[in-house]
Motif scaffolding. Structure first.
Motif, short mmCIF file in Angstrom:
data_model
loop_
_atom_site.label_atom_id
_atom_site.label_comp_id
_atom_site.label_asym_id
_atom_site.label_seq_id
_atom_site.Cartn_x
_atom_site.Cartn_y
_atom_site.Cartn_z
N PRO A 93 16.57 88.00 9.59
CA PRO A 93 15.58 87.06 10.12
C PRO A 93 15.49 87.10 11.65
CG PRO A 93 17.62 85.91 9.69
CD PRO A 93 17.88 87.36 9.39
N LEU A 94 14.42 86.52 12.13
CA LEU A 94 14.21 86.32 13.57
C LEU A 94 13.90 84.85 13.80
CD1 LEU A 94 13.71 87.36 16.49
CD2 LEU A 94 11.33 87.73 15.82
N HIS A 95 14.70 84.20 14.65
CA HIS A 95 14.55 82.78 14.99
C HIS A 95 14.70 81.89 13.76
CE1 HIS A 95 12.10 84.00 18.80
NE2 HIS A 95 13.40 84.18 18.95
N TYR A 96 15.71 82.19 12.94
CA TYR A 96 16.10 81.35 11.82
C TYR A 96 17.45 80.71 12.13
CZ TYR A 96 12.48 82.67 8.42
OH TYR A 96 11.30 82.83 7.75
N SER A 97 17.97 79.94 11.18
CA SER A 97 19.26 79.27 11.38
C SER A 97 20.44 80.21 11.18
CB SER A 97 19.38 78.08 10.42
OG SER A 97 19.20 78.49 9.08
N ALA A 121 28.35 74.45 -1.44
CA ALA A 121 27.36 74.59 -0.38
C ALA A 121 27.89 75.55 0.70
CB ALA A 121 27.03 73.23 0.23
N THR A 122 26.97 76.24 1.35
CA THR A 122 27.34 77.24 2.35
C THR A 122 26.91 76.87 3.76
OG1 THR A 122 25.28 78.45 1.92
CG2 THR A 122 27.22 79.09 0.63
N ASP A 123 26.50 75.63 3.99
CA ASP A 123 25.93 75.27 5.29
C ASP A 123 26.86 74.46 6.17
OD1 ASP A 123 25.91 72.96 3.78
OD2 ASP A 123 23.97 72.27 4.53
N GLY A 124 28.18 74.45 5.89
CA GLY A 124 29.10 73.67 6.73
C GLY A 124 29.09 74.11 8.18
N GLY A 125 29.06 75.42 8.44
CA GLY A 125 29.00 75.92 9.81
C GLY A 125 27.71 75.55 10.50
N TRP A 126 26.60 75.63 9.77
CA TRP A 126 25.32 75.22 10.35
C TRP A 126 25.33 73.74 10.69
CZ3 TRP A 126 21.96 71.48 8.69
CH2 TRP A 126 20.77 71.37 9.40
N GLY A 146 29.12 64.59 16.02
CA GLY A 146 28.25 64.26 14.88
C GLY A 146 28.97 64.31 13.56
N ARG A 147 28.38 63.67 12.57
CA ARG A 147 28.95 63.62 11.22
C ARG A 147 28.44 64.81 10.41
NH1 ARG A 147 27.41 61.18 6.26
NH2 ARG A 147 25.51 60.39 7.23
N TYR A 148 29.37 65.54 9.80
CA TYR A 148 28.98 66.66 8.95
C TYR A 148 30.05 66.86 7.88
CZ TYR A 148 32.38 69.65 11.40
OH TYR A 148 33.54 70.19 11.91
N VAL A 149 29.73 67.70 6.90
CA VAL A 149 30.63 67.96 5.78
C VAL A 149 30.77 69.47 5.62
CG1 VAL A 149 31.04 67.67 3.31
CG2 VAL A 149 29.93 65.85 4.61
N SER A 150 32.00 69.93 5.48
CA SER A 150 32.26 71.35 5.24
C SER A 150 32.83 71.56 3.84
CB SER A 150 33.22 71.90 6.29
OG SER A 150 34.46 71.21 6.26
N HIS A 151 32.59 72.73 3.27
CA HIS A 151 33.10 73.12 1.95
C HIS A 151 32.73 72.09 0.87
CE1 HIS A 151 35.93 74.93 4.96
NE2 HIS A 151 35.52 76.02 4.32
N GLN A 152 31.54 71.59 0.95
CA GLN A 152 31.06 70.59 0.00
C GLN A 152 30.78 71.23 -1.36
OE1 GLN A 152 27.84 67.62 1.19
NE2 GLN A 152 26.67 69.10 0.00
N LEU A 153 31.22 70.56 -2.42
CA LEU A 153 31.00 71.05 -3.77
C LEU A 153 29.71 70.48 -4.35
CD1 LEU A 153 34.65 70.80 -5.16
CD2 LEU A 153 33.50 72.79 -4.18
N TYR A 154 29.18 71.18 -5.33
CA TYR A 154 27.85 70.88 -5.87
C TYR A 154 27.90 70.89 -7.40
CZ TYR A 154 23.05 72.12 -7.35
OH TYR A 154 21.83 72.18 -7.99
N HIS A 155 27.16 69.99 -7.99
CA HIS A 155 27.03 69.95 -9.45
C HIS A 155 25.62 69.56 -9.83
CE1 HIS A 155 27.54 68.96 -13.64
NE2 HIS A 155 27.21 67.70 -13.41
N SER A 156 25.09 70.22 -10.83
CA SER A 156 23.79 69.81 -11.37
C SER A 156 23.80 70.01 -12.88
CB SER A 156 22.64 70.61 -10.74
OG SER A 156 22.67 71.97 -11.17
N LYS A 157 23.00 69.22 -13.54
CA LYS A 157 22.83 69.34 -14.99
C LYS A 157 21.46 68.81 -15.35
CE LYS A 157 25.43 65.03 -15.57
NZ LYS A 157 26.09 65.04 -14.24
N ALA A 158 20.90 69.33 -16.41
CA ALA A 158 19.58 68.89 -16.85
C ALA A 158 19.42 69.17 -18.32
CB ALA A 158 18.48 69.59 -16.05
N GLY A 159 18.69 68.31 -18.98
CA GLY A 159 18.37 68.51 -20.39
C GLY A 159 16.92 68.13 -20.64
#
Length: 529
Positions: A111-115, A195-200, A209-222
């Motif tokens: 990318p160019l000029h992305y995060s 999640a992969t955005d802890g560094g960002w 500032g307040r931030y979270v690193s190595h955050q886990l994720y869960h989703s489910k749907a039926g």
């Protein structure tokens, strides 16, 4: 002289992007021989698709909303941005005639000029056995029960943010229950990821500032579909739920007003509490909520598919807690020891909802599909929140604060909300806080498309929104927004295509922005028939 410097700088940037892209292609070439070693005939390489794309956006102000949103996070607000993209994929459909199937993909972006300096947009492998599919890695998942090109987006599991790497078990296509005459069909999924955005987040908010690193994720749907065989009428009902848990919260403000780092739960029981909400919330002492940030949506769709047209109406009811989920909360507490005694409840109003209608004209090329949507999120269980005390035993669970959380940085990934982009994403915050600053709004959205020629496709989006901010930080005046986008794609021979789009924003909410976006893409078959 100034023009020469700018031209030289642009050339250096372009050379840097080409160099990154070249290195990525070399890495793919090194991996391809290993992919087919499991079978002597190399069948795991047959049907291997490739895609190479270059895109550039130029804007006055920020990139307009609909040139930025609902692209699986592949977007930037910078007035000049772009990328080189290369992907290879072996879809599961290649093994559609077998009981088992193998699929994989690698999708890399310079990318160019992305995060990020380099983006691994998709990298996954998946295995299918009969109807069930196991997927490991990052993959762009489509929305359910809504049009992915014309809708403003789902409120829980949308297409606005970068994919979260995850382990996912799914029944991706409707399966007819054999005991009910083929009327009832089921599908769904369960997933866990990180999640992969802890560094960002850390770079975006700074040291304090307040931030979270190595955050886990869960989703489910039926999802449940009721449809008589060969009947044009269908009814679909579903429940989408997600949770953020684990990780480490940095600079979290406790009940005592202190800024501390708090470790979230990451043991086996915490994964269970993500699946079935339970446990104790991190950093709270007086009133314990369930562990993690839980949210979800009730979704429904009624469709009628005729010979010359199809018509559907759908709904998406978002919730942040159990009272928002069931529009009911328990209120029977005793004043002395704050224990539950009599059966008393609080009933909430059904105000916050997304309603949509979708019409497809099967015989009309110029106007193929029309989608209209209405979104309302101002209520959020009301403007009052009070936990029962010895003095006042009444409990009122309002101010749900959609997409935000006291510990986690809200329902977002890499600065883009994971749900509907009309909830203002954190990347728009001049204060560099990872939170949603506008989650109370009313909006109307219109999208339509057509294909007047076999090689020519277009779509148009138009949105009007009135934002109130949040309950904690309301706007002094209502901020409005009018956003539009026109996109045209032309298919060329031998897998080439050109896509151009222009977008405009007006109003106080996002400011005045205008821009154009141009993409050139080449698709083809790398190996196989």
């Amino acid at each position: 002289m100034i023009y020469t410097k700018k031209k030289t700088l642009a050339l250096l940037i372009l050379m840097k992007m080409i160099r990154r892209f070249y290195l990525m292609m070399i890495s793919w070439a090194a991996m391809l021989p290993m992919m087919g070693q499991e079978e002597n005939d190399g069948s795991l390489l047959n049907g291997l698709d490739y895609k190479v794309e270059v895109q550039s956006s130029v804007s006055e102000g920020n990139t307009p909303l609909w040139l930025n949103a609902n692209k699986h996070g592949l977007s930037s607000l910078r007035s000049f941005n772009g990328y080189l993209r290369g992907a290879i994929e072996r879809p599961l459909s290649n093994d559609s005639m077998r009981q088992w199937g193998v699929g994989y993909a690698l999708d890399l972006i310079a990318p160019l000029h992305y995060s990020s300096d380099m983006i691994v947009q998709q990298a996954y492998a998946e295995l299918r056995w009969k109807k069930g599919v196991l997927t490991l890695g990052s993959k762009e998942w489509p929305m359910e029960l809504k049009d992915n090109l014309l809708s403003s987006g789902s409120q829980t599991l949308g297409i606005n943010a970068r994919p979260v790497p995850q382990l996912r078990v799914a029944l991706p296509d409707y399966w007819a229950l054999p005991l009910l005459g083929g009327w009832v069909h089921l599908k769904g999924h369960i997933a866990y990821g990180v999640a992969t955005d802890g560094g960002w987040q850390q770079r975006f908010v700074g040291k304090e500032g307040r931030y979270v690193s190595h955050q886990l994720y869960h989703s489910k749907a039926g999802y449940l579909r009721i449809q008589k065989p060969q009947s044009p009428l269908s009814i679909e009902l579903g429940l989408e739920m997600a949770a953020q848990f684990g990780g480490t919260g940095h600079n979290v403000i406790t009940d005592k007003g202190e800024r501390v780092d708090i470790q979230g739960g990451h043991r086996l029981k915490d994964y269970f509490y993500a699946f079935i909400p339970g446990g104790n919330a991190e950093g709270q002492n007086a009133f314990l909520n369930v562990e993690g940030n839980h949210l979800g949506s009730w979704v429904a769709r009624i469709g009628y598919d005729a010979d010359h047209f199809s018509l559907a109406v759908y709904a998406d009811k978002f919730f942040e807690d159990h009272s928002g989920m069931f529009l009911l909360d328990y209120n029977g507490y005793e004043s002395k020891n704050m224990e539950r005694k009599q059966k008393s409840f609080v009933l909430y109003k059904l105000k916050d909802i997304m309603l949509g209608v979708e019409l497809q004209l099967k015989d009309c090329r110029w106007l193929n599909k029309v989608v209209g949507e209405y979104l309302y999120s101002k209520y959020q269980s009301g403007p009052v929140y009070h936990d029962h005390t010895e003095m006042v035993p009444d409990h009122v669970g309002g101010i749900d604060n959609y997409y935000n959380h006291y510990f986690y940085t809200g329902w977002q990934h890499w600065g883009q909300v994971i749900g509907n982009p009309l909830y203002m994403s954190p990347i728009y915050n001049d204060s560099h806080s990872v939170e949603v600053r506008n989650n109370r709004f009313c909006a109307f959205h219109l999208g339509f498309d057509g294909q007047p020629l076999p090689q020519l496709y277009y779509r148009m989006l138009l949105t009007y929104q009135e934002g109130l901010g949040t309950y904690a930080a309301p706007y002094t005046r209502v901020k409005d927004f009018v956003g539009s986008m026109v996109e045209v794609r032309y298919m060329l021979p031998k897998g080439w295509s050109v896509k151009g789009a222009c977008g405009m924003d007006f109003g106080k909410l996002y400011g005045r922005n205008s821009g154009i976006q141009l993409s050139i893409c080449k698709r083809g078959l790398l190996k196989g028939k």
